[in-house]
Design an enzyme around this catalytic site. Structure first.
Site, PDB file in Angstrom:
ATOM      1  N   LYS A 235       0.831  -1.205   0.000  1.00 34.41           N
ATOM      2  CA  LYS A 235       0.000   0.000   0.000  1.00 34.41           C
ATOM      3  C   LYS A 235       0.870   1.263   0.000  1.00 34.41           C
ATOM      4  O   LYS A 235       2.090   1.192   0.246  1.00 34.41           O
ATOM      5  CB  LYS A 235      -0.942  -0.032   1.213  1.00 34.41           C
ATOM      6  CG  LYS A 235      -1.960  -1.174   1.143  1.00 34.41           C
ATOM      7  CD  LYS A 235      -2.906  -1.154   2.336  1.00 34.41           C
ATOM      8  CE  LYS A 235      -3.904  -2.300   2.276  1.00 34.41           C
ATOM      9  NZ  LYS A 235      -4.811  -2.300   3.445  1.00 34.41           N
TER      10      LYS A 235
ATOM     11  N   TYR B 142     -11.988  -3.348  -4.008  1.00 38.61           N
ATOM     12  CA  TYR B 142     -12.482  -3.646  -2.654  1.00 38.61           C
ATOM     13  C   TYR B 142     -14.008  -3.755  -2.613  1.00 38.61           C
ATOM     14  O   TYR B 142     -14.615  -3.528  -1.572  1.00 38.61           O
ATOM     15  CB  TYR B 142     -12.022  -2.562  -1.681  1.00 38.61           C
ATOM     16  CG  TYR B 142     -10.572  -2.692  -1.266  1.00 38.61           C
ATOM     17  CD1 TYR B 142     -10.135  -3.764  -0.503  1.00 38.61           C
ATOM     18  CD2 TYR B 142      -9.638  -1.724  -1.641  1.00 38.61           C
ATOM     19  CE1 TYR B 142      -8.811  -3.884  -0.113  1.00 38.61           C
ATOM     20  CE2 TYR B 142      -8.306  -1.831  -1.256  1.00 38.61           C
ATOM     21  CZ  TYR B 142      -7.901  -2.916  -0.483  1.00 38.61           C
ATOM     22  OH  TYR B 142      -6.597  -3.030  -0.104  1.00 38.61           O
TER      23      TYR B 142
ATOM     24  N   ASN C 157      -2.050  -0.211   6.875  1.00 35.02           N
ATOM     25  CA  ASN C 157      -1.420  -1.411   7.444  1.00 35.02           C
ATOM     26  C   ASN C 157      -0.420  -2.055   6.490  1.00 35.02           C
ATOM     27  O   ASN C 157      -0.213  -3.259   6.501  1.00 35.02           O
ATOM     28  CB  ASN C 157      -2.487  -2.410   7.890  1.00 35.02           C
ATOM     29  CG  ASN C 157      -3.355  -2.896   6.730  1.00 35.02           C
ATOM     30  OD1 ASN C 157      -3.221  -2.435   5.601  1.00 35.02           O
ATOM     31  ND2 ASN C 157      -4.249  -3.830   7.016  1.00 35.02           N
TER      32      ASN C 157
ATOM     33  N   HIS D 143      -1.589  -5.748   1.571  1.00 42.21           N
ATOM     34  CA  HIS D 143      -2.820  -6.540   1.434  1.00 42.21           C
ATOM     35  C   HIS D 143      -2.451  -7.932   0.945  1.00 42.21           C
ATOM     36  O   HIS D 143      -1.487  -8.116   0.210  1.00 42.21           O
ATOM     37  CB  HIS D 143      -3.743  -5.859   0.400  1.00 42.21           C
ATOM     38  CG  HIS D 143      -4.818  -6.753  -0.138  1.00 42.21           C
ATOM     39  ND1 HIS D 143      -6.054  -6.851   0.446  1.00 42.21           N
ATOM     40  CD2 HIS D 143      -4.838  -7.598  -1.214  1.00 42.21           C
ATOM     41  CE1 HIS D 143      -6.795  -7.722  -0.245  1.00 42.21           C
ATOM     42  NE2 HIS D 143      -6.081  -8.177  -1.259  1.00 42.21           N
TER      43      HIS D 143
ATOM     44  N   GLU E 156      -8.359 -11.325  -7.816  1.00 43.82           N
ATOM     45  CA  GLU E 156      -7.499 -10.160  -7.628  1.00 43.82           C
ATOM     46  C   GLU E 156      -6.307 -10.166  -8.586  1.00 43.82           C
ATOM     47  O   GLU E 156      -5.892  -9.109  -9.087  1.00 43.82           O
ATOM     48  CB  GLU E 156      -7.037 -10.105  -6.167  1.00 43.82           C
ATOM     49  CG  GLU E 156      -8.182  -9.809  -5.210  1.00 43.82           C
ATOM     50  CD  GLU E 156      -7.791  -9.889  -3.744  1.00 43.82           C
ATOM     51  OE1 GLU E 156      -8.646  -9.582  -2.891  1.00 43.82           O
ATOM     52  OE2 GLU E 156      -6.630 -10.240  -3.431  1.00 43.82           O
TER      53      GLU E 156
END
Length: 374
Positions: A97, A135, A201, A204, A215
């Site tokens: 991210k 998402y 965080n 992913h 994905e």
């Protein structure tokens, strides 16, 4: 009977413009290989020891090099091999991210340390709509808008990981979703080291094989479509290629860290599998100039490489200094802290390619990020 593994392998013969099919046999006892020409029903390569092929390289979908031939492993050759080697191999998606893109070197090192392999990688910048589509399953959750806003706020790096039970192995590397929980419960995990909270965080991971398939198709479409675009800028930049030997030796993370520590920005990143024609075209400036030209071409198309757009002040000249002399032996004597001194084997397998002439820098970047990724 002596144990052996069998695969169906394809090789594109550039001189005949034909796709040739072989049965590839590997004998783990002594690391020997044997090849059988399927169409002509005859032995193509007698059993021969070959030290550059390892058991961990043997899985369907991988590309291996046997005596300078780049072979695609397209299927298992018998049920024994499928049962023994195929049952645990999985693919999963990893996304670094925006908050952790600068930590890409450390993260790739953690991936390799966990026994996983990066088979595809790309730096991209998602639009709000692309992030929302990705998402989609969280659309009804309270954190959805914040998550989409954050993931589309800067570049991300997406990777296809391959390995035994890759989905769960990668999630174990990640640690708990909330980085504060990760810090408490799994302090060595990726999110504990590089994350901040439940949204920021660091990375992913797909939560199941079905999610991984969806994905991966989103970022690396197998049929039609292009997937999100790369982040190349083409100005004030130079080109770097982490060579196939360095990728296969697991040096990618260390090289990326060394580049960042030298003060350069990595503004685009992508893996490529070069064919003979592309490699010859890209390296044409060296033809007739250096005696290693043929070997340089063979190395560049011997497996996946990673192309980088490097930005910084006077990038072509400054980055060439960081790479050091083309011959790693000379580099180790004269400039031991350079990339080639640290990561090179010899003049051909010297860790990295960098643009030699400043006027070629943008052209080399465009070759990868515009022409090959067009």
């Amino acid at each position: 009977m002596e144990e052996r593994f069998a695969f169906v392998a394809e090789w594109y013969d550039p001189s005949a413009a034909l796709l040739r099919c072989y049965q590839l046999l590997y004998y783990p006892k002594d690391g020997a290989v044997e090849m059988f020409d399927v169409k002509n029903q005859r032995t193509f390569l007698r059993r021969t020891r070959y030290e550059d092929l390892h058991p961990e390289d043997l899985f369907v979908g991988n590309r291996v090099v046997v005596f300078s031939r780049q072979l695609n492993l397209v299927d298992y050759g018998d049920q024994y091999t499928a049962n023994k080697l195929g049952s645990k191999k999985e693919r999963t998606l990893a996304m670094i991210k925006p908050d952790a893109v600068t930590k890409v070197g450390d993260i790739i090192q953690m991936i390799y340390d966990a026994g996983l392999v990066v088979t595809k990688a790309k730096m991209t910048k998602l639009t709000w709509k692309q992030a929302a589509d990705f998402y989609m399953e969280h659309q009804s959750k309270s954190f959805f808008n914040n998550l989409v806003q954050f993931v589309s706020s800067g570049p991300v790096i997406v990777m296809e990981l391959m390995g035994d039970e890759a989905v769960s192995a990668w999630r174990k590397v990640l640690g708990p979703t909330d980085s504060t929980v990760a810090c408490r419960d799994t302090p060595a995990s990726l999110r504990a080291r590089f994350g901040t909270d439940g949204t920021k965080n660091a990375a992913h991971g797909s939560d199941s094989l079905a999610s991984a398939a969806r994905e991966l198709e989103f970022f690396f479409p197998s049929t039609t479509g292009h997937g999100p675009f790369n982040t190349a800028k083409y100005t004030d930049c130079t080109c770097c290629i982490i060579k196939p030997h360095a990728v296969s030796e697991g040096l990618t993370g260390k090289i990326l860290n060394s580049i960042r520590e030298a003060g350069f920005e990595i503004s685009a990143l992508q893996t490529f599998n070069m064919d003979q024609a592309n490699a010859e075209e890209f390296l044409e400036v060296y033809k007739g100039v250096v005696t290693e030209y043929t070997s340089m071409v063979a190395e560049l198309c011997s497996g996946p490489c990673m192309a980088l757009e490097i930005c910084g002040t006077d990038a072509p000249r400054a980055f060439r200094e960081v790479c050091g002399p083309a011959d790693p032996e000379i580099a180790r004597h004269l400039r031991p802290s350079t990339l080639r001194a640290q990561y090179g084997r010899n003049k051909v397998q010297n860790g990295v390619h960098c643009t030699d002439l400043p006027e070629d820098a943008s052209l080399e970047v465009q070759y990868f990020f515009k022409i090959l990724d067009g």
